[in-house]
Scaffold this active site. Structure first.
Site, PDB file in Angstrom:
ATOM      1  N   GLU A  80       0.823  -1.210   0.000  1.00 41.26           N
ATOM      2  CA  GLU A  80       0.000   0.000   0.000  1.00 41.26           C
ATOM      3  C   GLU A  80       0.869   1.276   0.000  1.00 41.26           C
ATOM      4  OE1 GLU A  80      -3.334   0.466  -0.337  1.00 41.26           O
ATOM      5  OE2 GLU A  80      -2.849   2.599  -0.263  1.00 41.26           O
TER       6      GLU A  80
ATOM      7  N   HIS B 291      -0.967   3.386   4.815  1.00 37.30           N
ATOM      8  CA  HIS B 291      -1.963   4.188   4.084  1.00 37.30           C
ATOM      9  C   HIS B 291      -2.042   5.562   4.729  1.00 37.30           C
ATOM     10  CE1 HIS B 291      -5.784   5.566   2.490  1.00 37.30           C
ATOM     11  NE2 HIS B 291      -5.771   4.564   1.631  1.00 37.30           N
TER      12      HIS B 291
ATOM     13  N   THR C 207      -6.021   2.537  -5.196  1.00 38.34           N
ATOM     14  CA  THR C 207      -5.820   1.082  -5.064  1.00 38.34           C
ATOM     15  C   THR C 207      -6.616   0.316  -6.118  1.00 38.34           C
ATOM     16  OG1 THR C 207      -5.440   1.188  -2.691  1.00 38.34           O
ATOM     17  CG2 THR C 207      -6.178  -0.905  -3.541  1.00 38.34           C
TER      18      THR C 207
ATOM     19  N   ASP D 109       1.174   0.240  -5.017  1.00 37.33           N
ATOM     20  CA  ASP D 109      -0.026   0.564  -5.799  1.00 37.33           C
ATOM     21  C   ASP D 109      -0.029   2.008  -6.307  1.00 37.33           C
ATOM     22  OD1 ASP D 109      -0.547   1.583  -3.222  1.00 37.33           O
ATOM     23  OD2 ASP D 109      -2.699   1.143  -3.330  1.00 37.33           O
ATOM     24  N   HIS D 110       0.497   2.946  -5.506  1.00 41.95           N
ATOM     25  CA  HIS D 110       0.529   4.360  -5.932  1.00 41.95           C
ATOM     26  C   HIS D 110       1.383   5.133  -4.952  1.00 41.95           C
ATOM     27  CE1 HIS D 110      -2.357   4.853  -2.696  1.00 41.95           C
ATOM     28  NE2 HIS D 110      -3.105   3.909  -3.256  1.00 41.95           N
TER      29      HIS D 110
END
Ligand code: GP9
Ligand code: MN
Length: 656
Positions: free
Chosen positions: A260, A419, A304, A478-479
């Site tokens: 994440e 996150h 996500t 994911d980013h």
């Protein structure tokens, strides 16, 4: 007292008075229903307040339509609208009891959901359900038994306008307050639960009607000829597998491990001399692991879910909103379905509620056999982070579930601890935070370290489970975690100015492909999430050419290293495009006029790729294209409900 009662009676004898009573009843009923019948996860008094006020605007909006009807009939219409809203509310209660989600138009019309519900509706009824209609009956009784007088005179136009001005103000205030608590709620949507929590069930339904109508218009406009253009492009763009890698993981289990918000700059980065990700650093040097250090995320609003969408389908996410939310019922030829037809079982593990990003719907369309969401985990208060379970307890609880899967399996672990806002309790922090002064940036390093420790635990648990020697593990970021708004802080961290060119470089996320027995190493190929599916299929020895895929195998000599971003920018080993400017990727220098032709050509290719992919997703074009040997997914075959799962497992155990 008597006087007050008389006054009240006098008031109720006017249409407006009766109308206000109806509004009050429906408002309070809806509020109480939302509060008690749905698990909305209220987190603060502000959210409680929003939940309380959110039915009001839409109740006024809908019941107010009765003002446009003249004479006695307006009472009838008021009650018809009241009844319809009550039915909508009650149907959602029943639907929620069964599916843990709210009704959407397409789920009702396109799948067998309604049928499923129909069969078991009796078992969903509760003794107190008559209460949901008692208010309606009471209002009818007031009218029928002439307790209230029927007023024939109508509201003046000017008053109706004032009424609607007030209603719109209430609705806008609701939306504004919702956006304050949950920025981008309406553009990204996140979760049906969030919409109901913030804007109420009726506005949720209204939003659904708008979105589904838009989606079905796009779908209806598309026809089978549209796929030909796409098919021609993806065929001509196909990259042959490299025989040195083709089938290297044949027959192995596959686990995608979702890192994440993990940016690549963390790998081998030292914060005040301390390694942030010691385990992943060592993995980047592991002899059976390929580590890609020029791999980019290509996500947009869907974050996500966009990353997942790309890796499962090799199709781009949408430029607005999340395809997971908006295109959950499309036809896909996704990884779980393809692998399912090669003998693989499939499952997703995630310690958040299944409705987030509409996963519990779209995973069915992807052909996932199982989705273990938070309902399958022990969610101890101590183990929770912003969106659900912390990574370490998540891994610990997931391993016994993984062992139940039929092998070979294709599984995805979606982690959460790292996150935004990167909260880390003191007891769990094992390194010092950074010291930029922005708390989310500073604690990012602590949550990343925690995530790294969880990956270490995962690999050791995998070994212990006996699965490690025949399981391929792909870890991907994911980013971004630290957004462009924090460029000044990132500048301090990295000791250099974060220019627009550097910002593109910061969109790199780590990618590790660990295959037992395969020769590893550091791979500098430029690639993106769109490339994961063809890369995986080739490693498993599966031909990817029959499928419509926009990425190409990262390990192929013909891999296309032009990586589009969703906003039309791009990066390749030669050129970096950022906000309409083009740079030399090697030097970071802006391109001189005479070198712009190549950049503009790449720009056109990028635009074409995104446009063609959008055509597929918006037009649901894969319904017109079934690759040879592929059996289309039947979404209605899947059910991730825990009780059902436990029951069928009992049945399996009994029959053994
Ligand atoms: C929620 C998680 C977070 O379940 O996947 O999603 P994000 O906010 O990163 O898109
Ligand atoms: Mn994410």
């Amino acid at each position: 007292m008597k006087k007050m009662f008389r006054k009240g009676q006098k008031y109720i004898n006017t249409y407006f008075g009766f109308f206000v009573l109806a509004v009050f009843f429906l408002w309070i009923k809806t509020y109480l229903t939302q509060l008690t019948q749905f698990k909305l996860g209220m987190e603060s008094p502000f959210q409680q307040f929003l939940l309380f006020i959110n039915p009001l605007g839409s109740v006024l909006l809908f019941l107010g339509l009765s003002f446009f009807v003249k004479g006695r009939k307006k009472y009838r219409w008021l009650m018809v609208i009241y009844f319809l809203l009550s039915v909508l509310l009650y149907s959602n209660i029943l639907y929620y009891r069964f599916f843990n989600d709210y009704i959407t138009l397409p789920t009702l019309t396109q799948t067998k959901n309604a049928g499923d519900l129909g069969g078991s509706v009796i078992s969903l009824l509760k003794p107190y359900d008559f209460l949901f209609f008692i208010d309606f009956l009471l209002l009818i009784a007031l009218l029928c038994y002439r307790v209230v007088e029927i007023q024939m005179t109508d509201l003046k136009r000017k008053n109706i306008s004032a009424f609607y001005a007030l209603t719109v103000t209430i609705l806008c205030t609701n939306l504004g307050l919702a956006e304050i608590d949950r920025p981008e709620l309406l553009t990204r949507e996140f979760d049906h639960n969030y919409l109901v929590k913030y804007i109420g069930l009726y506005n949720y339904a209204l939003n659904d009607v708008v979105q589904s109508t838009k989606a079905s218009a796009q779908r209806v406009m598309a026809d089978s000829n549209d796929i030909t253009e796409v098919d021609n492009y993806t065929r001509s763009h196909y990259a042959e597998p490299d025989p040195a890698y083709f089938g290297k993981g044949k027959g192995m289990n596959v686990i995608y491990y979702h890192l994440e918000s993990f940016q690549n700059f963390l790998i081998n980065y030292r914060l005040n001399g301390v390694e942030v990700t010691p385990f992943l650093n060592s993995l980047s040097k592991d002899k059976h692991t390929l580590y890609f250090d020029h791999f980019f995320h290509q996500t947009a609003h869907g974050k996500t879910s966009d990353a997942e969408f790309m890796l499962e389908n090799s199709l781009y996410g949408l430029s607005q909103g999340s395809a997971f939310m908006l295109k959950g019922l499309n036809t896909y030829q996704a990884a779980p379905a393809i692998l399912g037809q090669h003998g693989y079982s499939s499952a997703v593990f995630h310690g958040n509620s299944g409705s987030f990003w509409n996963r519990n719907q779209i995973y069915k369309s992807f052909g996932y056999d199982m989705f273990f969401d938070s309902s399958y985990y022990k969610m101890n208060a101590d183990d929770l982070t912003e969106y659900g379970l912390m990574d370490k307890p998540f891994i610990k609880q997931s391993m016994p579930l993984v062992k139940t899967l039929k092998q070979p399996f294709y599984a995805k672990f979606i982690t959460l601890t790292n996150h935004f806002p990167f909260y880390m309790a003191k007891k769990d922090a094992t390194i010092e935070p950074a010291t930029t002064g922005v708390s989310s940036v500073d604690s990012y390093f602590q949550t990343a370290r925690y995530a790294d420790e969880a990956v270490k635990q995962f690999f050791s648990d995998l070994k212990e489970s006996g699965l490690a020697d025949h399981t391929m593990v792909i870890l991907y970021g994911d980013h971004y975690g630290i957004s462009n708004e924090n460029s000044p802080e990132m500048g301090k961290i990295l000791g250099k100015e974060i220019t627009p060119f550097e910002r593109t470089g910061l969109q790199r996320v780590p990618l590790f492909i660990h295959v037992p027995g395969m020769k590893g190493g550091i791979n500098h190929e430029y690639g993106g999430q769109i490339d994961l599916l063809p890369t995986l299929l080739h490693l498993l020895g599966i031909d990817s050419s029959p499928y419509i895929q926009f990425g190409t195998d990262l390990l192929s000599k013909q891999h296309d290293d032009l990586i589009p971003f969703r906003n039309g920018d791009f990066v390749s080993s030669n050129i970096t495009a950022n906000a309409g400017k083009y740079y030399d990727t090697a030097t970071g220098q802006e391109l001189a006029n005479e070198s712009l032709a190549a950049a503009e050509k790449d720009q056109q290719i990028v635009n074409m790729k995104l446009t063609l992919s959008d055509k597929v997703v918006n037009g649901d074009l894969l319904r017109f294209y079934t690759p040879k040997g592929f059996v289309p997914v039947d979404q209605s075959k899947y059910n991730y409900n825990k009780d059902r799962y436990l029951q069928s497992n009992k049945i399996i155990q009994k029959s053994r």
